[in-house]
Design a protein around this motif. Structure first.
Motif, PDB file in Angstrom:
ATOM      1  N   GLU A 173     -27.494  50.030 -23.064  1.00 29.71           N
ATOM      2  CA  GLU A 173     -27.006  49.239 -21.938  1.00 29.71           C
ATOM      3  C   GLU A 173     -25.858  48.319 -22.358  1.00 29.71           C
ATOM      4  OE1 GLU A 173     -30.776  50.981 -21.222  1.00 29.71           O
ATOM      5  OE2 GLU A 173     -30.220  49.571 -22.826  1.00 29.71           O
ATOM      6  N   GLY A 290     -28.822  40.918 -16.506  1.00 25.41           N
ATOM      7  CA  GLY A 290     -28.011  42.042 -16.053  1.00 25.41           C
ATOM      8  C   GLY A 290     -28.265  43.290 -16.883  1.00 25.41           C
ATOM      9  N   CYS A 293     -31.692  44.703 -15.983  1.00 26.08           N
ATOM     10  CA  CYS A 293     -31.622  45.493 -14.746  1.00 26.08           C
ATOM     11  C   CYS A 293     -31.293  46.949 -15.062  1.00 26.08           C
ATOM     12  CB  CYS A 293     -30.575  44.907 -13.799  1.00 26.08           C
ATOM     13  SG  CYS A 293     -31.030  43.346 -13.017  1.00 26.08           S
ATOM     14  N   SER A 317     -27.597  44.516 -10.873  1.00 27.83           N
ATOM     15  CA  SER A 317     -26.722  43.991 -11.924  1.00 27.83           C
ATOM     16  C   SER A 317     -25.424  43.447 -11.335  1.00 27.83           C
ATOM     17  CB  SER A 317     -26.410  45.075 -12.958  1.00 27.83           C
ATOM     18  OG  SER A 317     -25.695  46.146 -12.376  1.00 27.83           O
ATOM     19  N   GLN A 320     -25.724  39.806 -11.053  1.00 26.63           N
ATOM     20  CA  GLN A 320     -25.533  39.100 -12.316  1.00 26.63           C
ATOM     21  C   GLN A 320     -24.057  39.053 -12.704  1.00 26.63           C
ATOM     22  OE1 GLN A 320     -28.440  37.779 -12.819  1.00 26.63           O
ATOM     23  NE2 GLN A 320     -29.065  39.175 -11.200  1.00 26.63           N
ATOM     24  N   GLU A 321     -23.322  40.107 -12.423  1.00 26.49           N
ATOM     25  CA  GLU A 321     -21.874  40.066 -12.653  1.00 26.49           C
ATOM     26  C   GLU A 321     -21.223  38.960 -11.843  1.00 26.49           C
ATOM     27  OE1 GLU A 321     -19.427  43.761 -13.459  1.00 26.49           O
ATOM     28  OE2 GLU A 321     -20.959  44.537 -12.085  1.00 26.49           O
TER      29      GLU A 321
END
Length: 474
Positions: A173, A290, A293, A317, A320-321
């Motif tokens: 990730e 993130g 996720c 995510s 979160q960005e």
């Protein structure tokens, strides 16, 4: 080895406890609770004679080839209790062959009554007093956790360099991290905070949802599976991360401010972390969540655990960005229209992203069919007759349908605009964008680069959850 039946497990533990107490215990009830893939959790009620039922929790690892982490968890729970942290009491434990009455690793603990569902804690009148005390209690409890004598908990892993730790924990990730999180990671690496006075035991997942509460306040700290050695402010930053505010307008789990938390921590710990360090760890928590996720979505995509909930978390995510861009000062909260509410008028149901095939297949369009499905999933007729767990997953499914509807409506236009932005930067695709930002081939402080990242993040969030644009971010 399959998961053992609840009645048999409870009866064996009842016999074990009865022998230790010199009394007789019977099992009034026993059931297997929903849990992860590697552990089994049982709830049971034991009765001594005509006395009241004694509820207990049994955590077990039936298929483990070792202790499944339960030995370390038991050590931490005992050490936490010694430090004055509210935790369940361990009634019995078995890890080795000798004295292990179940034949596999287990912990039997007291059951503590309380509420852990965040939205109930944040909204129900019964928890009003608990909400008023929450921030001060968290500061006090965290300080007690951080002064636990680590000699009582040997063998815990240590988080050294936090950024390297993310790569080690989530290698796949991390390498595929979306551009908004890459910008945040570069900023974290370039702006490290002053280290805390010492490394200590860190809970690792101290947040609303893992804190059991009654009408007066926190009665138990749960879920110690991520405990490790590290910087104590990691726990404070995780608690303040926007993901755990559940829409609240204040940073500490939606129930208070940073200064109150730091002051309460200082009263118990004897030193006060800086707000600058706290905010650094908040951004770190945003990046970490993130990545988690993506990990959760991969469990579904890899076939480890097929779940509509895990699949849906992958698109979160984008939240979160956006939070990372908020912390970097590149965006501000503001309400935006939902493409689903704007798709009105003749022919709008087909959407720009549906393609020419809509004419071939006729009416209803793909978007209109998905709209009908979403209306069904959200309808009172469906929701009213479902168990709470199935109702929750049905709502998740409804959200997934809405994500797909939005992508059909606006996806083609978003993709074309993004391709033009990347081409202007000399970048082939979004993975290459992340790699270029990470390597320094693209300057993350360049205005054109940042504008391209912001535009892409906005496009992802508009499809995933347009309501999120307006969530406060103090």
């Amino acid at each position: 080895m399959g998961v053992p039946e609840a009645d048999g497990v409870a009866a064996t533990i009842a016999s074990r406890l009865a022998g230790r107490r010199g009394t007789s215990l019977s099992v009034e009830s026993a059931r297997l609770l929903p849990a992860g893939a590697s552990r089994a959790t049982y709830a049971a009620a034991l009765v001594e004679g005509s006395g009241p039922a004694e509820p207990i929790i049994i955590r077990a690892v039936p298929a483990a080839t070792d202790d499944g982490g339960l030995r370390a968890e038991a050590q931490v729970l005992r050490a936490a209790a010694d430090a004055g942290v509210p935790v369940p009491e361990i009634l019995d434990a078995g890890f080795d062959d000798e004295g292990n009455v179940l034949g596999f690793p287990y912990l039997a603990m007291t059951f503590i009554d309380g509420e852990s569902i965040p939205r109930r804690i944040l909204r129900n009148d019964v928890h009003a007093a608990a909400r008023a005390r929450f921030v001060a209690q968290c500061g006090e409890i965290l300080a007690r956790i951080h002064r636990i004598d680590v000699s009582q908990t040997p063998g815990l892993g240590e988080l050294g360099d936090p950024i390297a730790g993310l790569r080690e924990l989530f290698p796949r990730e991390f390498d595929a991290m979306p551009a908004g999180l890459v910008l945040a990671t570069r900023w974290l690496a370039d702006n490290p905070p002053e280290p805390s006075p010492r490394q200590c035991l860190v809970h690792g997942d101290f947040r609303l949802g893992n804190l059991l509460m009654d009408a007066e306040g926190i009665v138990a700290v749960l879920d110690w599976e991520l405990v490790h050695l590290g910087d104590p402010i990691e726990d404070l930053g995780w608690l303040c991360a926007k993901a755990w505010r559940f829409g609240g307008s204040t940073p500490v789990a939606g129930m208070g401010g940073r200064d109150e938390l730091l002051d309460a921590y200082a009263r118990e710990a004897g030193w006060r972390p800086t707000e600058q360090a706290l905010r650094w760890w908040e951004l770190y928590a945003t990046v970490k969540w993130g990545l988690i996720c993506a990990v959760q979505a991969a469990r579904h995509l890899d076939g480890v655990e097929r779940s509509v909930e895990l699949a849906a978390i992958g698109r979160r995510s984008a939240e979160q960005e956006f939070d990372a861009l908020l912390d970097l000062g590149l965006v501000t909260p503001a309400a935006v229209p939902d493409p689903l509410t704007e798709a009105t008028g003749a022919g709008a149901g087909a959407g720009a992203g549906a393609g020419a095939n809509e004419d071939l297949y006729g009416s209803p369009s793909s978007v209109e069919l998905l709209e009908a499905l979403a209306e069904f999933l959200w309808s009172d007729a469906v929701q009213a007759d479902l168990s709470p767990q199935v109702r929750f997953h049905t709502r998740v499914a409804g959200n997934v349908v809405d994500v797909v509807r939005r992508q059909i409506l606006v996806g083609a236009a978003h993709a074309e605009a993004s391709a033009q932005r990347l081409s202007a930067l000399g970048i082939a695709d979004h993975r290459a964008l992340g790699e270029a930002l990470r390597s320094g081939a693209l300057d993350g402080t360049d205005e054109e680069v940042r504008d391209a990242v912001v535009a892409d993040v906005r496009a992802r969030l508009l499809v995933a959850n347009p309501k999120y644009f307006a969530v406060p971010h103090p």
